[in-house]
Design an enzyme around this catalytic site. Structure first.
Site, mmCIF file in Angstrom:
data_model
loop_
_atom_site.group_PDB
_atom_site.id
_atom_site.type_symbol
_atom_site.label_atom_id
_atom_site.label_comp_id
_atom_site.label_asym_id
_atom_site.label_seq_id
_atom_site.Cartn_x
_atom_site.Cartn_y
_atom_site.Cartn_z
ATOM 1 N N GLY A 42 3.438 12.283 -19.951
ATOM 2 C CA GLY A 42 3.551 11.404 -18.789
ATOM 3 C C GLY A 42 3.499 12.135 -17.475
ATOM 4 O O GLY A 42 3.947 13.258 -17.339
ATOM 5 N N CYS A 43 2.906 11.485 -16.485
ATOM 6 C CA CYS A 43 2.790 12.105 -15.180
ATOM 7 C C CYS A 43 3.556 11.321 -14.136
ATOM 8 O O CYS A 43 3.596 11.692 -12.990
ATOM 9 C CB CYS A 43 1.328 12.237 -14.776
ATOM 10 S SG CYS A 43 0.483 10.685 -14.645
#
Lengths: 350, 105, 468
Positions: free
Chosen positions: B103-104
């Protein structure tokens, strides 16, 4: 190796800005896209502002051409604004027309200062992101084409900022702008059991704001369709929670956001169109909706009233009535902070 | 899919080198990951961090917050980053056999 | 292939469509189709409400999938000359505004990924992905591909923009060199937190990319659960409104907090925004987990001589006085007075009339908890301290308070809980108590309307003593 922090000012800031650091006294807009700042010493600094490709996507080829122009016209310096438009600072006033023409040849329009349509901000969308429910760059392009003339000329009551986010994570900041477009997912996340088994299940459960996600023994989770609000929170910590459905994903339109304290003060934009479908490549109904809101605002707002200020004067009743947008239960907030937007008292606009 | 062999068992790795089945983790596997990360032979101090993270994960099912790691091991944050140059959330968790962080946002 | 369409009866806009064969076999699609046919629908095109969608059946040719999946970027595809591999992307090159597709086509980015996204109405980038290189704990992100048949995933490297987002052409060219050598040759200038992004870097070239960026003066970071890149307004570099030195403040931020920026350790990310005045060019009052906004306390000053000249040149003071949000201005056609008690220092008149300038006694307000997403949706940051002196070079008072706020957050928040959600959960009263800031009237729009205070045993004890 990282760990050096910022470069010294002298490395990137043009000498004219360093010479007059903190000593600016005045500015005026000579025409859209051309600013003149005056310092205490009387020195004048001319700035030319231009729109950049949508989504601030710049190929090295274009960047090198811009660098060439900056060398030729602005003593080897350039600036990118907070809305990602290009500024050449410290331009010789006699050469502004020539620079405008050269920028135009690069495809970059000069404008976007004062009471104009500003450069759009958008997230990376389908170019590079796994969450995007809509393609923000393409929507930005379609809207920018539609409002192109308004970038070049001042025909608005106040500035108009449009931002586009591909999903509710809002990397494109839709909620901050006068008009925002926000991609929305409407279907449930698909749970891929074998992937979820390799994730931190308690974390997936705890990030869900409505408690819609429950553990499903032995090593997976299930989603309660009644409670899911499609917030995408569970998709970030686990690749087994997959979102995105081409048939039902789309976007919503929000209006009335702004950051500055003047007028009605800083506010987030409000959802006025809960859902429009994705229609690549040019999203005609989004463009049409934006056009409808902008035209009405231009016709009805007083000078210096941004869209949020205008609506706070005329009221939401009249906004919906004049735009012809229907009001539905989707506009009423039912989420945790809902009392903030529910009306109390009977001070209505009829 | 790449595989590695430890103590007579074959284990599948995903494209980023994580165990497909985290249940197969062992100290030998940890040393293998440490070699992959370029850490060399794991010292007692490495093990202190790795064991803390692993035990916390086995107890609660999630990786510990970094503040917790700092408190429980008694190491300064900077020192943990010296032990695990790609960081407690990435390198140390990988060596401890935790799930892949994603995830960013 | 037979397609079933549901269209608006008024304007004919197709609201949804299904493949006929799928509609017969797929229960979920059937359900959706039946649902749409029965319910009230808002036509997105003509925006009328309709209860009866028109059904149409049309025969279309099946999409030539094989051709659309052709390998490689389509540099060779000129606009408007017969069929190309990327018809939808080409469409986005039309129109006067500079196009991102034109930019993408000049690089090694796999345009087919984007074309497929547009065609399928769904992103082709995948979930997951992980990259770590020793010594770079923040600044690298992985983009995984859901279509390895078209393109593999790749990494992007984030770097901090220089002060005032000014670039020398030397820096810009160095950046281009890095992007050309190691990436797709495309830059994101900027991503929305003003980070530079170099895209499409394979794992084995990450180390070189980072080293070359740092050598060019562009340090990397701004990913992960750390302090992110700090955005400042242009401030003293080219703005007369600025009340505090925002540029020096950002430099002090990086001097003091560089470790917190580059070594992630918090429960979630913390975005830091600095605006030199209430005009808030960095939109800190919407997005800043920590927002610092320049403020002034003395009323605005009026330069009478300048005002005369401005009005004689056509300046419309009557309009400005009328638009003042708190009606603090009085203008009788010759003299302007500002009611200092009614004025909220919003800077509207200052922006519009050069004869009015901000007053003295300047400092910053510190707000916390802004964000665009997270548990409770978009939240604006709330005022923690309405006035803190901003004293260069290190702005100690301001950053001490910020550090205190993040310490409290780090100590008490849950994992992946943004600061704003945490403050909402604890309550502003409890949060301020934890941080140790005194309550001020500037922190509220109005005092509370419920009597449900929390009284401590000490407070009760004090009352008992008084009664004795």
């Amino acid at each position: 190796m990282p760990g050096v922090g910022l470069p010294p000012l002298e490395q990137n800031v043009p000498p004219i800005a360093l010479r007059n650091y903190g000593k600016w006294v005045d500015h005026e807009e000579l025409r859209p896209g051309v600013l003149k700042h005056v310092a205490e010493s009387g020195e004048a600094c001319y700035t030319v502002r231009a729109g950049m490709p949508t989504n601030a996507r710049v190929s090295t080829a274009l960047a090198r051409r811009i660098a060439g122009l900056a060398d030729e016209f602005a003593e080897g310096h350039l600036r990118l604004t907070r809305r990602h438009s290009l500024e050449l600072v410290g331009v010789d006033p006699a050469r502004i027309d020539e620079l405008t023409e050269r920028l135009r040849k690069l495809g970059l329009p000069v404008g976007g200062t004062g009471r104009t349509f500003r450069n759009t901000v958008s997230c990376t969308g389908w170019i590079h992101c796994q969450f995007a429910a809509t393609d923000a760059p393409a929507v930005a392009k379609a809207i920018s084409d539609e409002l192109y003339e308004d970038f070049l000329r001042e025909r608005y009551p106040a500035k108009l900022k449009i931002s586009i986010s591909g999903c509710v994570n809002q990397c494109g900041e839709g909620s901050t702008a006068d008009i925002g477009i926000i991609g929305v997912h409407r279907d449930l996340p698909r749970v891929i059991d074998e992937e979820v088994a390799r994730c931190e299940i308690p974390l997936i459960v705890s990030v869900c704001p409505t408690g819609a996600i429950k553990p499903k023994p032995p090593k997976s989770v299930q989603v309660d369709p009644e409670r899911c609000i499609h917030c995408v929170a569970c998709a970030a910590p686990c690749q087994g929670m997959q979102i995105g459905d081409p048939e039902t994903d789309g976007l919503a339109v929000v209006v009335g956001g702004k950051a500055g304290n003047s007028g009605s003060g800083p506010a987030f934009a409000k959802f006025v169109i809960p859902y429009l479908p994705n229609r690549p490549p040019r999203w005609p109904e989004v463009v049409q909706a934006v056009r409808r809101i902008v035209d009405l605002w231009v016709r009805e707002a007083r000078r210096d009233e941004r869209i949020g200020d205008w609506i706070s004067r005329i009221g939401w009743e009249r906004f919906f009535q004049k735009t012809g947008l229907p009001v539905s239960e989707k506009h009423l907030d039912g989420y945790v902070l809902w009392p903030m937007s529910a009306r109390t008292g009977v001070r209505f606009h009829w | 899919m790449p595989t590695v062999e430890f103590e007579g068992k074959t284990m599948d790795l995903d494209e980023d080198g994580f165990l497909q089945n985290p249940g197969l983790w062992s100290e030998t596997v940890a040393q293998y990951f440490a070699d992959q990360e370029g850490l060399g032979r794991l010292t007692d101090e490495h093990w202190k961090v790795v064991n803390m993270i692993r035990n916390y994960y086995l107890q609660f099912g999630v990786a510990p917050m970094i503040r917790k790691v700092v408190k429980d091991t008694g190491f300064e944050l900077k020192y943990i980053y010296t032990l695990f140059p790609s960081g407690p959330a990435k390198g140390a968790c990988k060596i401890a056999g935790l799930p892949k962080p994603t995830g960013c946002v | 292939m037979l397609i079933v369409q549901l269209a608006c009866p008024k304007c004919g806009f197709v609201i949804e469509q299904y493949r006929a064969d799928q509609l017969e076999t797929d229960a979920q699609k059937q359900k959706r189709y039946q649902y749409l046919r029965k319910k009230q629908t808002l036509c997105p095109s003509c925006l009328t409400q309709t209860s009866k969608l028109e059904e149409r059946r049309v025969e279309v040719e099946a999409a030539p999938e094989a051709e659309l999946l052709a390998e490689g970027p389509s540099e060779a595809a000129p606009v408007g000359e017969g069929p190309t591999a990327t018809p939808l992307c080409d469409e986005l090159e039309r129109g006067p505004w500079p196009s991102h597709v034109t930019e993408l086509k000049q690089t090694r980015y796999h345009l087919q990924m984007y074309e497929e996204g547009l065609r399928q109405k769904k992103t082709q980038w995948g979930f997951g992905g992980y990259t770590s290189i020793p010594g770079v704990a923040s600044g690298i992100l992985m983009r995984a591909s859901a279509r390895p048949d078209i393109a593999k995933g790749a990494n992007l490297v984030r770097a901090f923009c220089p002060s005032g987002t000014f670039y020398s052409t030397k820096t810009l060219r160095a950046l281009c060199d890095v992007a050309d050598r190691h990436g797709y040759g495309i830059l994101h200038l900027h991503a929305t937190t003003c980070d530079i992004e170099v895209l499409g870097v394979p794992k084995e070239e990450l180390r070189a990319t980072v080293d070359e960026l740092v050598a060019a003066g562009l340090d990397v970071g701004s990913t992960g659960d750390a302090y992110r890149n700090c955005q400042e307004c242009i401030g003293p570099l080219r703005c007369e409104m600025v009340l505090v030195d925002s540029v020096a403040m950002r430099q002090a931020y990086f001097t003091r907090f560089l470790d917190d920026v580059q070594y992630p350790r918090f429960p979630h990310k913390i975005k830091f925004k600095l605006s030199g005045c209430p005009n808030d060019c960095t939109r800190s009052q919407q997005k800043g987990d920590l927002a610092i906004v320049g403020v002034f306390r003395d009323p605005p000053t009026i330069n009478e001589a300048r005002l005369d000249g401005w009005v004689r040149n056509g300046g419309d003071m009557a309009h400005i006085a009328r638009m003042c949000p708190t009606r603090a201005m009085e203008w009788d056609g010759r003299r302007l007075t500002i009611d200092a008690e009614a004025c909220v220092r919003c800077m509207y008149c200052i922006n519009k009339c050069p004869a009015i300038r901000p007053g003295g006694d300047r400092g910053v307000a510190v707000l916390a908890g802004g964000k665009m997403r997270g548990k409770y949706g978009p939240l604006q940051p709330v005022v923690i301290a309405p006035f803190v002196p901003a004293i260069p070079p290190d702005f100690k008072e301001v950053f001490d308070l910020c550090a205190k706020i993040t310490d409290v957050y780090d100590e008490h928040a849950r994992r992946k809980e943004r600061l704003g959600d945490f403050i909402y959960r604890t309550g502003i009263d409890e949060f301020c108590r934890l941080v140790g800031v005194p309550a001020t009237a500037q922190q509220m729009t109005a005092p509370r309307v419920n009597p449900f205070y929390h009284w401590t045993p000490e407070e009760l004890q004090a009352s008992r003593k008084e009664g004795e």
